[in-house]
Design an enzyme around this catalytic site. Structure first.
Site, PDB file in Angstrom:
ATOM      1  N   ARG A 195       0.784  -1.225   0.000  1.00 51.59           N
ATOM      2  CA  ARG A 195       0.000   0.000   0.000  1.00 51.59           C
ATOM      3  C   ARG A 195       0.821   1.283   0.000  1.00 51.59           C
ATOM      4  O   ARG A 195       0.597   2.171  -0.810  1.00 51.59           O
ATOM      5  CB  ARG A 195      -0.955   0.009   1.213  1.00 51.59           C
ATOM      6  CG  ARG A 195      -1.912  -1.164   1.228  1.00 51.59           C
ATOM      7  CD  ARG A 195      -2.871  -1.121   2.402  1.00 51.59           C
ATOM      8  NE  ARG A 195      -3.889  -0.099   2.249  1.00 51.59           N
ATOM      9  CZ  ARG A 195      -4.926   0.056   3.075  1.00 51.59           C
ATOM     10  NH1 ARG A 195      -5.061  -0.766   4.108  1.00 51.59           N
ATOM     11  NH2 ARG A 195      -5.810   0.995   2.883  1.00 51.59           N
TER      12      ARG A 195
ATOM     13  N   HIS B 219      -7.742  -4.498  -6.695  1.00 49.22           N
ATOM     14  CA  HIS B 219      -7.409  -3.774  -5.454  1.00 49.22           C
ATOM     15  C   HIS B 219      -8.577  -3.827  -4.470  1.00 49.22           C
ATOM     16  O   HIS B 219      -9.485  -3.000  -4.519  1.00 49.22           O
ATOM     17  CB  HIS B 219      -7.068  -2.320  -5.791  1.00 49.22           C
ATOM     18  CG  HIS B 219      -6.374  -1.592  -4.677  1.00 49.22           C
ATOM     19  ND1 HIS B 219      -5.065  -1.823  -4.350  1.00 49.22           N
ATOM     20  CD2 HIS B 219      -6.815  -0.640  -3.824  1.00 49.22           C
ATOM     21  CE1 HIS B 219      -4.714  -1.041  -3.349  1.00 49.22           C
ATOM     22  NE2 HIS B 219      -5.760  -0.312  -3.013  1.00 49.22           N
TER      23      HIS B 219
ATOM     24  N   TYR C  12     -19.019  12.159 -11.111  1.00 51.11           N
ATOM     25  CA  TYR C  12     -19.070  13.376 -11.914  1.00 51.11           C
ATOM     26  C   TYR C  12     -17.823  13.577 -12.785  1.00 51.11           C
ATOM     27  O   TYR C  12     -17.893  14.255 -13.809  1.00 51.11           O
ATOM     28  CB  TYR C  12     -19.229  14.602 -11.005  1.00 51.11           C
ATOM     29  CG  TYR C  12     -20.491  14.583 -10.178  1.00 51.11           C
ATOM     30  CD1 TYR C  12     -21.748  14.550 -10.772  1.00 51.11           C
ATOM     31  CD2 TYR C  12     -20.424  14.601  -8.786  1.00 51.11           C
ATOM     32  CE1 TYR C  12     -22.904  14.526 -10.021  1.00 51.11           C
ATOM     33  CE2 TYR C  12     -21.572  14.576  -8.018  1.00 51.11           C
ATOM     34  CZ  TYR C  12     -22.813  14.547  -8.628  1.00 51.11           C
ATOM     35  OH  TYR C  12     -23.951  14.518  -7.866  1.00 51.11           O
TER      36      TYR C  12
END
Length: 843
Positions: free
Chosen positions: A43, A89, A134
């Protein structure tokens, strides 16, 4: 109730409780170590080879797999996040989207890897990005260089979290992404914080390491002098950078880029155009308002944020009358985020292990990775061509024996028998026989035979080239270096961050007086476009220190509250307020312009226009002399008309431009023209009568056809002076040739009349047809390379019309000492090495 004749079911067996005693400390230790391992390796830390964290690598790989390339349309980010989370992931959509947003932010990444469409936040995180439903995205052109050739067996793949998909362990990475874009992350017990760098500089260092594997850190720092932050700004103090490049850890200070200008008729203001890395304008404004309200910061009348998408960052800090803007600026640097400290901690994964690496080690890991990628790619391509050649060979056998092949097929009972018959009859492999059977008859024409023979020859050549490449480490390194150069040529951009040596020029507000006395001063302009002023007008002798990365091109006397004019190639003189220029500390005597500011902070230039010199507003002796590319010379005593900030100091003909402007100390100095066809002409300045501002000058040198003036300046004939010429080819691309250098004594060139052709200053050898650099001035002469490093020039002087000696490195600037000194020809080499310089540079 059991039915009649049936037996009741047996009772359930007795189960005993199985309780295992576990040591809590051991369980916590084991669980914590597993968690720490997952955070470190899966990570938080980037891989040193491609510079990506796992989530970033998975985003780029998935987008490439989805076909979201720069020539395709944008798609919703939610679709990308879902694809990454569902296949590769399993850590939540918010983590994936946050990483994707950062990859698209040009103020966070030196080279953004995601081309975002929509609201992806703002500088400093003052505005949050819009939700993923968006926004839209696709891969950037730069990101395609990271995933290119991934389908050619260039990297290893591994199973994903559930074993149903495959993901790359690392990307091929055609450029050193870790150094270019930097990285930051907090793991367990360790963290990484790496600064971004300039692509062109990093690639140059990597190519140097490929060519010279034993290169030292100092060698590489000639190419990578320091970080190049996406938001620009200034880095003050380079010692911490040197420590970071050597050990992997260090700190440096980043400072906002500012300039002082008139914001109204009676008030000055500090205009901030660039902020330190990761600092947003909202944070700066909030801190300034807090300090003003607490009466800890004085002298600020107003604060306006004029930032928009067209002009970029622009914070205007209006200064109250009676306060010195430089004193207020020093307080802003001291008390607000306009100056921040950046701590470098180069912790990265190397062979699965976290390591702290310096600059050389980071470049070495990348170079080794790229060599392995190109080696595997070449082996893959050779294998594919060998497979194709095998099929082509079989098909050509069939074409040569087409009748027999057809007969064998017709006589066979089925396809299996036909294949075996072909194998036995024509000694084909099973793959070749099957390919012949699968080939339509329309492919077996005479034209196809010619095409196949041509393809066969081409495949054999390519296989031989790939084999030679795989068997030669030198050829492999040259190919990697060539590919890196191609990437840099396409994507490299100019440096944004200015590097400044920490020479103590930062002063507290108390050290800068509110009322600046109108003391004599010298205004200095360097070859890299830095402006500064000295605290007094004492002469610049040859015994002081000098800038190792720059030379001076103009020194003009003035006063602290006076004005000077910057002369441009378009024939304009632009007013510059001396009080606004940074002051060089007295300890830098004579000056190193590391504390200077770019001239573009004080004047605006048109496209293609550049500053060629400085001029005094009032007459200081011989006036201002100008020389143009078409051989025109002019002397003028400039005076600013009215309140205009700029005016034409010479009327130029169409296609002409000013190549040099020099402030004369007296009329006894000689004006010097040097042309591209190696002609040198000098004559006393006194024979050029001064003219008014609108005049177009007079003939200075007679030019041959296709020749132009390369350099114009002034030389004091009473001093020992040198003439530097570097020859080359006009057909060569800029920056690709080093040229041949010749140094001659200026006294060997006889003075001639104005408007004559001069004398030859350099004899061209085969392949040479032009001068690429020329300069004349007092000895001793120093030179610098394009990267700023000093170049040792030969001591031997050549004949005035002799040919030069081939240079091993290109020269960007040359210069000599400034001011009244003893004959520099008698100075020793050590004293000459410390000389302040007045120079010229390649156009």
């Amino acid at each position: 109730m059991a039915r009649r004749g049936s037996q009741a079911p047996p009772p359930p067996p007795d189960f005993e409780e199985n309780i295992i005693d576990v040591d809590v400390s051991e369980e916590m230790r084991g669980s914590y170590l597993e968690y720490a391992y997952s955070v470190i390796y899966s990570r938080a830390l980037p891989d040193a080879r491609d510079g990506l964290k796992p989530v970033q690598r998975r985003i780029l790989y998935s987008m490439n797999d989805m076909g979201l390339r720069p020539d395709r349309g944008h798609v919703k980010c939610a679709r990308v996040v879902g694809e990454v989370m569902g296949k590769l992931h399993p850590h939540g959509d918010s983590a994936i989207y946050d990483a994707m947003v950062r990859l698209a932010q040009p103020w966070a990444m030196r080279m953004p890897l995601v081309d975002g469409h929509g609201n992806f936040g703002s500088l400093g995180g003052d505005d949050m990005p819009a939700a993923m439903r968006y926004t839209e995205a696709r891969l950037s052109r730069e990101a395609m260089q990271l995933v290119a050739t991934i389908d050619e067996d260039t990297v290893d793949f591994r199973p994903n979290y559930d074993g149903q998909e495959q993901e790359p362990e690392v990307l091929p990475a055609a450029f050193p992404n870790l150094l270019v874009n930097g990285a930051s992350g907090i793991a367990v017990g360790m963290a990484t914080n790496m600064a971004p760098h300039n692509l062109g500089e990093v690639v140059a260092a990597a190519r140097h390491l490929l060519e010279r594997p034993d290169a030292t850190l100092d060698d590489l720092m000639r190419f990578v002098p320091g970080p190049d932050l996406p938001t620009g700004g200034k880095i003050v103090g380079l010692d911490g950078i040197r420590d970071a490049y050597a050990t992997g850890r260090g700190t440096f200070r980043t400072r906002a880029t500012t300039h002082i200008e008139d914001v109204s008729a009676r008030r000055k203001g500090i205009v901030v155009t660039e902020l330190p890395y990761a600092v947003g304008p909202e944070r700066v404004k909030a801190k300034i308002k807090e300090l003003v309200n607490a009466k800890k910061l004085n002298g600020i009348a107003d604060l306006k944020d004029l930032t928009d998408r067209n002009v970029g960052l622009r914070l205007v800090i209006e200064i109250k009358n009676g306060f010195h803007p430089e004193a207020v600026l020093a307080q802003l640097y001291k008390l607000t985020p306009m100056e921040e400290t950046f701590g470098i901690n180069n912790v990265t994964l190397v062979d699965g292990q976290p390591r702290t690496l310096g600059l050389r080690e980071l470049l070495q890991v990348y170079v080794d990775h790229r060599l392995n990628v190109v080696r595997r790619r070449s082996a893959f391509r050779r294998r594919k061509r060998e497979e194709r050649l095998h099929l082509v060979d079989g098909l050509l056998v069939a074409l040569l024996n087409i009748d027999a092949v057809i007969a064998v097929i017709r006589e066979s009972d089925d396809s299996s028998a036909a294949k075996q018959a072909l194998i036995d009859r024509f000694e084909l492999s099973e793959i070749q026989a099957q390919y012949i059977l699968d080939t339509p008859l329309r492919r077996l024409t005479r034209f196809d035979k010619l095409e196949l023979e041509k393809e066969q020859d081409q495949l054999r050549r390519e296989i031989a080239e790939l084999t030679a490449l795989l068997e030669s480490d030198a050829k492999l390194r040259r190919l990697v270096a060539k590919e890196l150069a191609a990437v840099a040529k396409e994507f490299a951009t100019p440096r944004r961050t200015v590097l400044i040596e920490d020479n103590g020029e930062t002063k507290s507000a108390a050290a800068v007086p509110l009322e600046v006395p109108d003391d004599p001063t010298l205004v200095l302009l360097s070859s890299t476009g830095l402006l500064a002023r000295t605290p007094d007008a004492s002469p610049l002798s040859a015994e002081g220190g000098r800038s190792a990365h720059d030379v001076l091109v103009a020194v003009v006397p003035s006063t602290a509250r006076g004005q000077v004019g910057a002369v441009t190639s378009d024939g304009r003189m632009i007013r510059v307020e001396v009080i606004d220029l940074p002051i060089l500390p007295p300890s830098a005597s004579p000056p190193s312009l590391a504390g200077g500011a770019p001239i573009t902070e004080y004047i605006e230039l048109a496209a293609g226009e550049r500053v060629v010199g400085l001029g005094a507003i009032a007459d200081t002796g011989g006036g201002l002399a100008l020389g143009t590319e078409q051989g025109v010379v002019k002397r003028v005593v400039p005076e600013f008309p009215g309140n205009r900030d700029d005016f034409e100091v010479i009327t130029l003909k169409d296609g002409d431009r000013v190549v040099g402007a020099v402030q004369l100390g007296s009329e006894d100095e000689h004006l010097v023209f040097m042309t591209t066809d190696a002609q040198l002409l000098h004559f006393p300045a006194s024979i050029v009568r001064p003219q008014g501002r609108p005049a177009g000058g007079m003939a200075g040198i007679k030019l041959a056809a296709d020749a132009r003036v390369l350099w114009f300046g002034a030389v004091d004939p009473s001093r020992t002076s040198r003439v530097i010429t570097v020859s080359g080819s006009a057909a060569a691309l800029d920056g690709t040739q080093t040229g041949a250098l010749k140094i001659a004594d200026f006294a060997e060139y006889p003075a001639k009349g104005r408007a004559t052709g001069g004398v030859r200053s350099h004899r061209f050898l085969k392949g040479e047809d032009t001068l690429i650099l020329a300069w004349a001035g007092p000895a001793p002469v120093k030179a610098t390379a394009p990267n700023g490093q000093s170049i040792t020039l030969p001591e031997d002087l050549g004949r005035r019309d002799g040919s030069g000696e081939k240079l091993h490195r290109a020269i960007a600037t040359v210069g000599g000492p400034i001011g009244p000194t003893a004959d520099p020809g008698e100075a020793d080499a050590d004293a000459a090495g410390e000389a302040a310089e007045l120079g010229g540079k390649v156009e």
